[in-house]
Design a protein around this motif. Structure first.
Motif, PDB file in Angstrom:
ATOM      1  N   THR A  76       0.828  -1.202   0.000  1.00  0.00           N
ATOM      2  CA  THR A  76       0.000   0.000   0.000  1.00  0.00           C
ATOM      3  C   THR A  76       0.862   1.251   0.000  1.00  0.00           C
ATOM      4  OG1 THR A  76      -1.755  -1.165   1.195  1.00  0.00           O
ATOM      5  CG2 THR A  76      -1.825   1.239   1.227  1.00  0.00           C
ATOM      6  N   ALA A  77       1.921   1.244   0.791  1.00  0.00           N
ATOM      7  CA  ALA A  77       2.823   2.400   0.846  1.00  0.00           C
ATOM      8  C   ALA A  77       3.487   2.625  -0.512  1.00  0.00           C
ATOM      9  CB  ALA A  77       3.884   2.178   1.921  1.00  0.00           C
ATOM     10  N   ARG A  78       3.847   1.540  -1.188  1.00  0.00           N
ATOM     11  CA  ARG A  78       4.459   1.657  -2.510  1.00  0.00           C
ATOM     12  C   ARG A  78       3.497   2.325  -3.489  1.00  0.00           C
ATOM     13  NH1 ARG A  78       5.222  -3.260  -6.813  1.00  0.00           N
ATOM     14  NH2 ARG A  78       6.418  -2.104  -8.391  1.00  0.00           N
ATOM     15  N   VAL A  79       2.267   1.864  -3.532  1.00  0.00           N
ATOM     16  CA  VAL A  79       1.268   2.416  -4.449  1.00  0.00           C
ATOM     17  C   VAL A  79       0.998   3.882  -4.136  1.00  0.00           C
ATOM     18  CG1 VAL A  79      -1.167   2.292  -5.141  1.00  0.00           C
ATOM     19  CG2 VAL A  79       0.185   0.200  -4.947  1.00  0.00           C
ATOM     20  N   LYS A 131       0.446 -10.426 -10.670  1.00  0.00           N
ATOM     21  CA  LYS A 131       0.447 -11.231 -11.893  1.00  0.00           C
ATOM     22  C   LYS A 131       1.373 -10.653 -12.955  1.00  0.00           C
ATOM     23  CE  LYS A 131      -4.147 -13.327 -11.487  1.00  0.00           C
ATOM     24  NZ  LYS A 131      -5.468 -13.503 -12.137  1.00  0.00           N
ATOM     25  N   LEU A 132       1.450  -9.332 -13.021  1.00  0.00           N
ATOM     26  CA  LEU A 132       2.314  -8.701 -14.018  1.00  0.00           C
ATOM     27  C   LEU A 132       3.722  -8.431 -13.480  1.00  0.00           C
ATOM     28  CD1 LEU A 132      -0.054  -6.078 -15.705  1.00  0.00           C
ATOM     29  CD2 LEU A 132       0.281  -8.494 -16.247  1.00  0.00           C
ATOM     30  N   GLN A 133       3.894  -8.594 -12.163  1.00  0.00           N
ATOM     31  CA  GLN A 133       5.194  -8.290 -11.549  1.00  0.00           C
ATOM     32  C   GLN A 133       5.675  -6.903 -11.991  1.00  0.00           C
ATOM     33  OE1 GLN A 133       7.166 -10.448  -9.241  1.00  0.00           O
ATOM     34  NE2 GLN A 133       4.999 -10.955  -9.056  1.00  0.00           N
ATOM     35  N   VAL A 134       4.815  -5.921 -11.808  1.00  0.00           N
ATOM     36  CA  VAL A 134       5.091  -4.594 -12.349  1.00  0.00           C
ATOM     37  C   VAL A 134       6.232  -3.910 -11.608  1.00  0.00           C
ATOM     38  CG1 VAL A 134       2.801  -4.121 -13.310  1.00  0.00           C
ATOM     39  CG2 VAL A 134       3.238  -3.643 -10.898  1.00  0.00           C
ATOM     40  N   THR A 135       7.039  -3.205 -12.365  1.00  0.00           N
ATOM     41  CA  THR A 135       8.040  -2.316 -11.793  1.00  0.00           C
ATOM     42  C   THR A 135       7.349  -1.031 -11.345  1.00  0.00           C
ATOM     43  OG1 THR A 135       8.489  -1.224 -13.892  1.00  0.00           O
ATOM     44  CG2 THR A 135       9.742  -3.237 -13.412  1.00  0.00           C
ATOM     45  N   ASP A 136       8.070  -0.189 -10.610  1.00  0.00           N
ATOM     46  CA  ASP A 136       7.502   1.101 -10.224  1.00  0.00           C
ATOM     47  C   ASP A 136       7.156   1.931 -11.462  1.00  0.00           C
ATOM     48  OD1 ASP A 136       7.797   0.381  -7.599  1.00  0.00           O
ATOM     49  OD2 ASP A 136       9.309   1.901  -7.116  1.00  0.00           O
ATOM     50  N   ASP A 137       8.006   1.876 -12.485  1.00  0.00           N
ATOM     51  CA  ASP A 137       7.744   2.623 -13.718  1.00  0.00           C
ATOM     52  C   ASP A 137       6.466   2.132 -14.388  1.00  0.00           C
ATOM     53  OD1 ASP A 137      10.066   4.242 -13.595  1.00  0.00           O
ATOM     54  OD2 ASP A 137      11.269   2.612 -14.404  1.00  0.00           O
ATOM     55  N   GLU A 138       6.255   0.823 -14.407  1.00  0.00           N
ATOM     56  CA  GLU A 138       5.056   0.265 -15.036  1.00  0.00           C
ATOM     57  C   GLU A 138       3.805   0.575 -14.217  1.00  0.00           C
ATOM     58  OE1 GLU A 138       7.198  -3.528 -17.296  1.00  0.00           O
ATOM     59  OE2 GLU A 138       6.360  -3.752 -15.275  1.00  0.00           O
ATOM     60  N   LEU A 139       3.932   0.545 -12.909  1.00  0.00           N
ATOM     61  CA  LEU A 139       2.792   0.890 -12.056  1.00  0.00           C
ATOM     62  C   LEU A 139       2.436   2.368 -12.225  1.00  0.00           C
ATOM     63  CD1 LEU A 139       0.783  -0.204 -10.058  1.00  0.00           C
ATOM     64  CD2 LEU A 139       2.470   0.126  -8.232  1.00  0.00           C
TER      65      LEU A 139
END
Length: 274
Positions: A76-79, A131-139
């Motif tokens: 949650t903190a990351r998002v 599922k997508l294993q998103v990076t911070d850039d992708e998120l």
């Protein structure tokens, strides 16, 4: 990626206010990506935001009761950190957006999804992250895209369009004595000739604004391309282009590549900031 229940409520709301007439507005400034299309609105921004706030509160309360809201503090903190950096850049498109009552929550669900309601009400699903294993850039690419929908007030525009069209179709069908079948035919014609292409226009605008928001926030805009490559790997195919509310994957990735290059200097400038 807006919830169907939210759209049904907005449609009912829009029918009530559509008779008040339309106004032509430019909801955002163009930015480097140059979004200049004017929009016709029959639904007020205040009504949309109030409806979104109510619906969002109900949805989050339901998720909290199920124990699926913000279950992992680190996630949650990351998002929220990524969202904060993106929101800080929204004033380039509309200065008032910084003062919106932004809310960001993570829902534990296998669904690969994220959305942003009018007024800055954001939800990201763990299925998208895991599922997508998103990076911070992708998120940032996903969230920038969804934030752009809210900045451009696409939900309000869509509700306005549906309200006016629904009233027009009902009146015309009654005048022509077309009956239920005739009315349904006109509804399909409307969706094919106007409704769906407008949705594709909304998606393209959100893609382009999203890469600019990400770049200005210090996230690599080219991550939008790798994100959609991953989307293609987990998706179950896509509908024919002429029936889709989204651009085809090849068109979308090509356009994203072009606009990622256009905003690349913004990304480089952001990386040099202390």
């Amino acid at each position: 990626m807006i919830l169907q229940t939210f759209h049904r409520k907005l449609f009912l709301l829009s029918l009530v206010v559509a008779l008040g007439g339309c106004e032509t507005v430019q909801t955002t400034q163009g930015g480097v990506v140059g979004i200049q299309r004017e929009q016709r609105m029959a639904v007020s921004s205040a009504a949309m935001n109030q409806s979104a706030q109510t619906q969002y509160a109900e949805l989050m309360a339901a998720e909290r009761q199920k124990g699926t809201l913000n279950r992992q503090a680190t996630q949650t903190a990351r998002v929220r950190t990524i969202a904060d950096r993106l929101v800080a850049q929204t004033s380039v498109f509309r200065p008032d957006a910084r003062s919106w009552k932004w809310e960001v929550n993570v829902i534990s669900s296998p669904e690969v999804n994220a959305w942003c309601m009018p007024g800055g009400k954001i939800a990201v699903y763990t299925g998208l992250i895991e599922k997508l294993q998103v990076t911070d850039d992708e998120l940032a690419a996903v969230m920038g895209h969804e934030i752009a929908h809210a900045l451009r007030e696409h939900a309000r525009e869509r509700a306005s369009e549906q309200a006016v069209a629904g009233l027009g179709i009902s009146v015309l069908s009654a005048a022509l004595g077309a009956g239920d079948l005739g009315q349904k035919g006109m509804e399909y014609a409307y969706m094919g000739l106007l409704g769906l292409p407008n949705s594709r226009a909304h998606e393209t605008e959100a893609d382009r604004m999203g890469v600019e928001l990400a770049a200005r926030a210090g996230y690599n805009p080219e991550a939008a391309i790798s994100l959609w490559q991953k989307m293609g790997q987990v998706g179950a195919g896509e509908p024919p282009k002429f029936l889709s509310t989204h651009p085809s994957r090849s068109d979308r990735m090509r356009d994203l590549g072009d606009y990622a290059q256009r905003v690349a200097p913004l990304y480089q400038q952001a990386r040099q900031r202390p």
